[in-house]
Design an enzyme around this catalytic site. Sequence first.
Site, PDB file in Angstrom:
ATOM      1  N   ASP A   1       5.935  69.037 -26.682  1.00  0.00           N
ATOM      2  CA  ASP A   1       5.735  70.476 -26.876  1.00  0.00           C
ATOM      3  C   ASP A   1       7.038  71.261 -26.971  1.00  0.00           C
ATOM      4  O   ASP A   1       8.087  70.851 -26.462  1.00  0.00           O
ATOM      5  CB  ASP A   1       4.941  71.034 -25.686  1.00  0.00           C
ATOM      6  CG  ASP A   1       3.465  70.691 -25.758  1.00  0.00           C
ATOM      7  OD1 ASP A   1       3.093  69.787 -26.532  1.00  0.00           O
ATOM      8  OD2 ASP A   1       2.693  71.319 -25.020  1.00  0.00           O
TER       9      ASP A   1
ATOM     10  N   HIS B   1       7.786  67.267 -23.191  1.00  0.00           N
ATOM     11  CA  HIS B   1       8.465  68.314 -23.963  1.00  0.00           C
ATOM     12  C   HIS B   1       9.692  67.752 -24.675  1.00  0.00           C
ATOM     13  O   HIS B   1      10.513  67.058 -24.057  1.00  0.00           O
ATOM     14  CB  HIS B   1       8.881  69.450 -23.034  1.00  0.00           C
ATOM     15  CG  HIS B   1       7.704  70.115 -22.380  1.00  0.00           C
ATOM     16  ND1 HIS B   1       7.080  69.589 -21.276  1.00  0.00           N
ATOM     17  CD2 HIS B   1       7.000  71.220 -22.724  1.00  0.00           C
ATOM     18  CE1 HIS B   1       6.056  70.368 -20.942  1.00  0.00           C
ATOM     19  NE2 HIS B   1       5.980  71.360 -21.807  1.00  0.00           N
TER      20      HIS B   1
HETATM   21 ZN   LIG Z   1       4.730  74.833 -24.148  1.00  0.00          ZN
END
Ligand SMILES: [Zn+2]
Length: 277
Positions: free
Chosen positions: A95, A249
Site C-alpha cells: 500500500d 507497505h
Molecule cells: Zn494506506
Amino acid sequence: MRTPKVWVIGLALAALAGCGTAVAAAPTAPPSASPSPSASPSRSALPSGAPSPSDRPGLTAVRSSSAPSADRPRHRGPANSLMRTGKAGVALTFDDGPDPAQTPKLLDLLKKRHVKATFCVVGENVAAHPDLVRRIAAEGHTLCNHTWRHSLTLGKQKPSVIRADLQRTNDAIRAAAPGAEIKYMRAPGGNFTPAFVAEAADLGMTSIYWQVDPRDWDHPAGESGAAHRAKLIRSVKKHVGKGAIVLSHDYAQPDTIAAYETLIPWLQRRYKLIALP
Ligand SMILES: [Zn+2]
C-alpha cells in the site's frame, strides 16, 4: 471477536503510536480473531516515515464507527470488505506507493522470485510517479485504488465526494498505464463504510481489507531495523494461512522490502502466491 473495551484500548494505543494500519496480526491476537480496522498515516506528500498528526482525529472518529461487529460475516472486513482471496492462494498487497525509492526494489524482488502481487496506490503518488505505475501494470501485478491522498475519513464524506476521489485516482492510474484494469479498492486505514464500498462497486471495484497485518508501519522508539524486520517476518509466518490477504507497505518502508527477501521464499515453499485476480 474483540470486546468493545479492548477495541477502545486498541484505539488509544494506535493513536499513541501516531499511525496505524491494523492489528490483524498483532502478536496477542489468535489467528482466528477478527482484525481491527486501522489506519496508515497519510504517507503521500510526506517525507519518508513522517506520520501526519492531522490524521489522528479522523482516525479515531472513523475507527469507532467501523469497529468489528458481531453482525459481520466471518472472513469479512468492515462494511463487508474482503479479507481473503477466496482461493488457496495467498495474496501479498503493498500500500501507499508508488515510492520512487522502494517500489522499484520491490518490483525487482517480485520479478526475481516470479511473484505477482497487488499494489494499492495513492493518487498523488501515481501522478508523481506514473512510470512506476506503468511498470507495475506491465509486469503483471494487480492495481488497487487507495484514494487520491490517503484520507482516513473519506468514507464519512458524501457519496459524491467519495466517488469523485475514487474516479480521480482511477483516471490518474489509467493516464499512467493506459488500459490498466483497476478491480480493487482499499480504504485508507481500512476505514470502509457502506457508502465507500458501494461507490467503489459502482466503479467496478471490489473492496479489499486484509487478514494478516504485520504492522510494518509501526516503528517503536529504539527498535533496530533488524528487530523490525524480524518482527515483520515472525508475524507473517505466524498468521498467514491459505487464502490470506497480507497487508504491507511499499511506501517509505525499506525494512519491509528487505523482510520480504526472506519471507517470499518461505511463503513459496508453503503457499501459492497470487495477485488478486
Ligand atoms: Zn494506506
